[in-house]
Each structure stands twice: as structure tokens, then as C-alpha cells.
Design a protein around this motif. Structure first.
Motif, mmCIF file in Angstrom:
data_model
loop_
_atom_site.group_PDB
_atom_site.id
_atom_site.type_symbol
_atom_site.label_atom_id
_atom_site.label_comp_id
_atom_site.label_asym_id
_atom_site.label_seq_id
_atom_site.Cartn_x
_atom_site.Cartn_y
_atom_site.Cartn_z
ATOM 1 N N UNK A 22 0.838 -1.208 0.000
ATOM 2 C CA UNK A 22 0.000 0.000 0.000
ATOM 3 C C UNK A 22 0.870 1.254 0.000
ATOM 4 N N UNK A 23 1.942 1.264 0.785
ATOM 5 C CA UNK A 23 2.818 2.437 0.823
ATOM 6 C C UNK A 23 3.496 2.657 -0.524
ATOM 7 N N UNK A 24 3.904 1.574 -1.170
ATOM 8 C CA UNK A 24 4.508 1.705 -2.499
ATOM 9 C C UNK A 24 3.487 2.245 -3.496
ATOM 10 N N UNK A 25 2.240 1.803 -3.356
ATOM 11 C CA UNK A 25 1.176 2.304 -4.235
ATOM 12 C C UNK A 25 0.956 3.798 -4.014
ATOM 13 N N UNK A 26 0.974 4.235 -2.756
ATOM 14 C CA UNK A 26 0.814 5.665 -2.444
ATOM 15 C C UNK A 26 1.942 6.467 -3.087
ATOM 16 N N UNK A 27 3.156 5.968 -3.012
ATOM 17 C CA UNK A 27 4.299 6.665 -3.607
ATOM 18 C C UNK A 27 4.120 6.808 -5.119
ATOM 19 N N UNK A 28 3.674 5.739 -5.785
ATOM 20 C CA UNK A 28 3.456 5.789 -7.228
ATOM 21 C C UNK A 28 2.341 6.769 -7.583
ATOM 22 N N UNK A 29 1.270 6.756 -6.797
ATOM 23 C CA UNK A 29 0.141 7.656 -7.043
ATOM 24 C C UNK A 29 0.552 9.112 -6.862
ATOM 25 N N UNK A 30 1.341 9.373 -5.852
ATOM 26 C CA UNK A 30 1.802 10.744 -5.601
ATOM 27 C C UNK A 30 2.730 11.228 -6.714
ATOM 28 N N UNK A 31 3.513 10.321 -7.253
ATOM 29 C CA UNK A 31 4.484 10.699 -8.276
ATOM 30 C C UNK A 31 3.848 10.908 -9.648
ATOM 31 N N UNK A 32 2.843 10.089 -9.970
ATOM 32 C CA UNK A 32 2.309 10.157 -11.333
ATOM 33 C C UNK A 32 0.816 10.085 -11.484
ATOM 34 N N UNK A 33 0.071 10.106 -10.384
ATOM 35 C CA UNK A 33 -1.377 10.017 -10.494
ATOM 36 C C UNK A 33 -1.841 8.582 -10.708
ATOM 37 N N UNK A 34 -3.148 8.415 -10.934
ATOM 38 C CA UNK A 34 -3.709 7.068 -11.035
ATOM 39 C C UNK A 34 -3.122 6.266 -12.187
ATOM 40 N N UNK A 35 -2.793 6.930 -13.285
ATOM 41 C CA UNK A 35 -2.263 6.207 -14.437
ATOM 42 C C UNK A 35 -0.907 5.565 -14.134
ATOM 43 N N UNK A 36 -0.213 6.090 -13.127
ATOM 44 C CA UNK A 36 1.108 5.551 -12.787
ATOM 45 C C UNK A 36 1.010 4.277 -11.959
ATOM 46 N N UNK A 37 -0.155 4.034 -11.374
ATOM 47 C CA UNK A 37 -0.314 2.845 -10.536
ATOM 48 C C UNK A 37 -0.737 1.659 -11.396
ATOM 49 N N UNK A 38 0.224 0.858 -11.766
ATOM 50 C CA UNK A 38 -0.026 -0.380 -12.494
ATOM 51 C C UNK A 38 0.649 -1.513 -11.740
ATOM 52 N N UNK A 39 0.185 -2.723 -11.964
ATOM 53 C CA UNK A 39 0.792 -3.860 -11.278
ATOM 54 C C UNK A 39 2.242 -4.054 -11.714
ATOM 55 N N UNK A 40 2.521 -3.732 -12.984
ATOM 56 C CA UNK A 40 3.902 -3.858 -13.454
ATOM 57 C C UNK A 40 4.802 -2.857 -12.736
ATOM 58 N N UNK A 41 4.346 -1.617 -12.645
ATOM 59 C CA UNK A 41 5.145 -0.598 -11.959
ATOM 60 C C UNK A 41 5.370 -0.991 -10.504
ATOM 61 N N UNK A 42 4.363 -1.596 -9.911
ATOM 62 C CA UNK A 42 4.468 -2.008 -8.517
ATOM 63 C C UNK A 42 5.470 -3.145 -8.349
ATOM 64 N N UNK A 43 5.477 -4.094 -9.279
ATOM 65 C CA UNK A 43 6.451 -5.197 -9.177
ATOM 66 C C UNK A 43 7.876 -4.671 -9.313
ATOM 67 N N UNK A 44 8.061 -3.674 -10.184
ATOM 68 C CA UNK A 44 9.395 -3.093 -10.349
ATOM 69 C C UNK A 44 9.806 -2.311 -9.109
ATOM 70 N N UNK A 45 8.863 -1.562 -8.548
ATOM 71 C CA UNK A 45 9.164 -0.762 -7.360
ATOM 72 C C UNK A 45 9.514 -1.663 -6.176
ATOM 73 N N UNK A 46 8.793 -2.754 -6.047
ATOM 74 C CA UNK A 46 8.967 -3.636 -4.887
ATOM 75 C C UNK A 46 9.946 -4.784 -5.153
ATOM 76 N N UNK A 47 10.427 -4.879 -6.397
ATOM 77 C CA UNK A 47 11.357 -5.947 -6.771
ATOM 78 C C UNK A 47 10.787 -7.318 -6.407
ATOM 79 N N UNK A 48 9.583 -7.551 -6.905
ATOM 80 C CA UNK A 48 8.916 -8.820 -6.621
ATOM 81 C C UNK A 48 8.089 -9.232 -7.836
ATOM 82 N N UNK A 49 7.381 -10.333 -7.727
ATOM 83 C CA UNK A 49 6.567 -10.823 -8.830
ATOM 84 C C UNK A 49 5.093 -10.531 -8.628
ATOM 85 N N UNK A 50 4.309 -10.766 -9.689
ATOM 86 C CA UNK A 50 2.867 -10.511 -9.614
ATOM 87 C C UNK A 50 2.197 -11.366 -8.548
ATOM 88 N N UNK A 51 2.615 -12.609 -8.454
ATOM 89 C CA UNK A 51 1.978 -13.523 -7.508
ATOM 90 C C UNK A 51 2.078 -13.038 -6.078
#
Length: 238
Positions: A22-51
Motif C-alpha cells: 500500500x505504501x509503495x502504491x501511495x508513492x506511485x500515485x503521488x508521483x504520477x497520479x492514477x495512471x502511474x499505478x499499475x501492477x507492473x510498476x508495482x512489481x518493479x518498485x517492490x522488486x517482486x513478482x505478480x503472484x
């Protein structure tokens, strides 16, 4: 010929929790708005996989809602408990205004899902404080609705002002260097148009042009809350 392969960022080795996501999602939203919040961007930010992410959240909508809940929950957690009901009410109202100013996407999310727990908690907090201010039960529902709608409406309008992008770091306070050029230029343009109006037809608007250029959004918001508080004071005498 040696074939080169792109290096991948190392996977995280620490545990992944819903709170971290959730905190990583907030950071992405603050940086680029709703369009910046994607599952791919989140996996890259968190260095993890979709699962790993899907283990904690259902989809993007679930993540957006959780992020908004987290922001509002912090507002309520930061409320000054020792303050009297009047100051506490001003505090929670200003806290939500500041939160939406800092996280503009929150206002849109709350409008889409007004039943979210955090917004209900905010509404409940307002109701309790109105009760503490001796607002009669018959008027409490309308008073609470008026204040919540005022806070959400002004905060969302402020967050969506022209010249304000997701990466804009300016504050709306209008104090010193905190005043961004986007806001200043926009207000200067509107004030210029107001000053050119016929003072015979628009005497108030013409006169207010100077104040519009120099006003402080946050102070004006609080002035509205104080007008509301002065109004509900009359309800105790009826």
C-alpha cells in the motif's frame, strides 16, 4: 559473438506485507497520479513478482481503495485528542484538506467510493464532535453532511486546480517559497480578468480581484470551517 542479456534487479529478500504494498502504491500515485499505478510498476518498485502482490491485494481498485483508506486513517490518528470539540473539529477538517492537497488522487477515490471505512470513520468523528458541541440530534445529520461535503468539495477543487500536476510539489498555502508558479500564474490570470470587469455590474468581484491574487487557500478554507462553526452555535439555542 557473446550474447548479452539485460541485468534484472535482484528480487527482494525481506517479507512483503500488505502495508508495504500500500505504501509503495501511495508513492506511485503521488508521483504520477492514477495512471502511474499499475501492477507492473508495482512489481518493479517492490522488486517482486505478480503472484506476491496478488497474495495481498485483489486488483488495482482494491489497491486504490486501500491507499485512500491509509491516508485518511493517518489524518484521524493524528487528531489532537486533548483538544476541545471545536478545535478538534477544525483539526480533522484541516487534516483532510491537507491530506487531499498532498495526495490529490484521494479526493477522486473517495468520491467514487463514499462507503470506504476511512471516510465513514471521518464522518463518525465529525458526528461525535457535533454531539459534543451540543448540536441537537435533529440537526446533526444535516450539519455533519454540510461539513463533510464542504471539506471534500473544497479540497478536491483545490487539488484539481489548473497548473497542478501529479508531480507538482507546490503547496497551496501561498506562503513564501511554498507558493508554486503554477498556482500563482493561474490566480494572477483570473485576477487580471476580474479586475477588467465592469465595476458597475460586478462591484464585489471587481473589488475582490486583489484579494484573489494574494489569498491563502488554507486560511480561506479554515475561514469557511469557522463560518460553519458559528452557524451551528445558533442551533444550540433553537
Amino acid at each position: 559473438m557473446v550474447k548479452r542479456t539485460a541485468k534484472r534487479a535482484p528480487r527482494r529478500t525481506d517479507g512483503l506485507s500488505r502495508e508495504v504494498i500500500v505504501q509503495a502504491a501511495i508513492d506511485l500515485l503521488d508521483e504520477g497520479g492514477e495512471s502511474a499505478l499499475t501492477l507492473r510498476a508495482l512489481t518493479l518498485r517492490l522488486r517482486t513478482g505478480y503472484g506476491a502482490i496478488y497474495h495481498h491485494v485483489t486488483d488495482k481498485n482494491d489497491l486504490l481503495a486501500a491507499a485512500a483508506d491509509d491516508v485518511i486513517a493517518r489524518v484521524l490518528a493524528g487528531a489532537v485528542v486533548a483538544a476541545g470539540p471545536r478545535e478538534a473539529l477544525r483539526g480533522v477538517a484541516l487534516g483532510l484538506f491537507d491530506a487531499i492537497d498532498a495526495h490529490p488522487w484521494v479526493g477522486a477515490e473517495l468520491s467514487r467510493q463514499p462507503w470506504r471505512p476511512a471516510l465513514l470513520d471521518f464522518y463518525e468523528s465529525v458526528g461525535r464532535l457535533l454531539h459534543a458541541l451540543a448540536v441537537p440530534e435533529r440537526a446533526r445529520f444535516d450539519a455533519a453532511g454540510a461539513l463533510v461535503n464542504y471539506v471534500l468539495g473544497v479540497a478536491a477543487q483545490n487539488a484539481a486546480r489548473p497548473g497542478r500536476g501529479p508531480k507538482d510539489t507546490e503547496r497551496s498555502t501561498g506562503r513564501g517559497t511554498d507558493q508554486g508558479t503554477g498556482r500563482a500564474d493561474f490566480l494572477a490570470g483570473v485576477a487580471e480578468q476580474w479586475s477588467e470587469l465592469d465595476p458597475g455590474r460586478y462591484p464585489f468581484v471587481h473589488e475582490a480581484a486583489t484579494r484573489l491574487r494574494e489569498h491563502d487557500d488554507r486560511d480561506q478554507f479554515l475561514a469557511g470551517v469557522d463560518i460553519f462553526l458559528a452557524g451551528i452555535a445558533t442551533l444550540r439555542r433553537t
